[in-house]
Scaffold this motif. Structure first.
Motif, short mmCIF file in Angstrom:
data_model
loop_
_atom_site.label_atom_id
_atom_site.label_comp_id
_atom_site.label_asym_id
_atom_site.label_seq_id
_atom_site.Cartn_x
_atom_site.Cartn_y
_atom_site.Cartn_z
N CYS A 65 -33.76 -25.62 -14.76
CA CYS A 65 -34.67 -24.54 -14.35
C CYS A 65 -36.13 -24.98 -14.45
O CYS A 65 -36.95 -24.66 -13.59
CB CYS A 65 -34.44 -23.30 -15.22
SG CYS A 65 -32.95 -22.36 -14.83
N GLN A 140 -36.04 -18.13 -9.95
CA GLN A 140 -36.16 -19.07 -11.07
C GLN A 140 -36.67 -18.36 -12.32
O GLN A 140 -36.19 -18.61 -13.43
CB GLN A 140 -37.09 -20.22 -10.68
CG GLN A 140 -37.18 -21.35 -11.68
CD GLN A 140 -38.20 -21.09 -12.80
OE1 GLN A 140 -39.10 -20.26 -12.64
NE2 GLN A 140 -38.07 -21.81 -13.89
N THR A 143 -33.94 -15.99 -13.81
CA THR A 143 -32.80 -16.79 -14.28
C THR A 143 -33.14 -17.51 -15.58
O THR A 143 -32.35 -17.49 -16.54
CB THR A 143 -32.40 -17.81 -13.21
OG1 THR A 143 -32.04 -17.13 -12.00
CG2 THR A 143 -31.23 -18.67 -13.68
N ALA A 144 -34.30 -18.15 -15.63
CA ALA A 144 -34.70 -18.90 -16.81
C ALA A 144 -34.84 -17.99 -18.02
O ALA A 144 -34.36 -18.33 -19.12
CB ALA A 144 -36.01 -19.64 -16.55
#
Length: 253
Positions: A65, A140, A143-144
């Protein structure tokens, strides 16, 4: 150079807080946490080798990521030493949580648990983000941050690295040590990592904590209160209730 819209760092739809995509992102993160909690006992029964593979896979994904984010900065021509280094609290938590998955370090778990979860949770609720779904940066970002929470809770619920009041102290020490180092970097680079020199441009919880530099002291108090409440509500009280149930069963026998 032309960019697909979902990668374009300049021409993209702006992020709108509490829009439908934001609510979906928050809901998806919450669902993954709930599923991890519901299946925690089953996951504990998996062979150590299987769990190790799962930890390594998640750690690699989390490191990925950050790697793809750095590639995007470079690809889009927006990489800057003042804004792109992984020196935000959540960036540090992401990288160190990946290390935790690989090492199972109790010290690292104690230092990261509350700081990482609280920081990622606040970022998910009030993101400092300029890109709307379906932009790469939107996906991103959420998600991270969800991975930070999942990794730390996995190590707690499944690998059973149990927190204590020392974990609250450890998280406070980690946050302050990181802030001290990052502030030196901020001054040297004229940057604003961890928002130690001024508030973010977008709305955030810092807006409720007063002007600079008072909001930094407010962050200290808020962090201590949040870490303590998290420990009491999610660990201390459930552990005490579980012990009472066990004691009651023993008495009945």
């Amino acid at each position: 150079m032309g960019f697909p819209q979902w990668l374009d760092p300049y021409d993209a739809e702006p992020f709108i807080m509490f829009s439908n995509p934001h609510l979906w992102a928050m809901g998806s993160s919450a669902m993954m946490i709930i599923l991890l909690f519901l299946f925690r006992n089953r996951l504990r029964t998996w062979p150590e080798r299987t769990r190790r593979v799962m930890r390594i896979a998640l750690a690699v994904f989390m490191l990925g990521c950050e790697v793809v984010l750095q590639f995007w900065y470079v690809y889009g021509g927006v990489w800057s030493v003042r804004t792109s280094l992984p020196l935000e609290l959540c960036s540090l938590s992401l990288l160190l949580s990946a290390v935790l998955l690989l090492t199972r370090s109790r010290l690292l778990h104690s230092s990261l648990l509350f700081a990482g979860i609280a920081g990622a949770l606040m970022a998910i609720i009030t993101p400092n983000l300029g890109y709307a779904y379906p932009h790469f940066r939107f996906i991103q970002f959420f998600t991270a941050h969800a991975c930070i929470i999942l990794a730390l809770l996995y190590m707690t619920w499944v690998e059973q690295l149990r927190p204590s009041w020392r974990s609250v102290a450890g998280s406070m020490i980690f946050v302050n040590a990181a802030a001290l180092v990052v502030y030196v970097v901020d001054v040297l680079l004229e940057a604003n990592y961890m928002f130690l020199r001024h508030k973010p441009e977008t709305a955030s919880v810092l807006d409720m904590l007063g002007p600079y530099p008072l909001y930094i002291l407010g962050e200290e108090v808020l962090a201590l209160v949040m870490f303590s409440l998290m420990y009491v509500l999610f660990f201390a009280i459930p552990e005490r209730l579980k012990n009472r149930v066990k004691k009651g069963r023993s008495s009945a026998v």
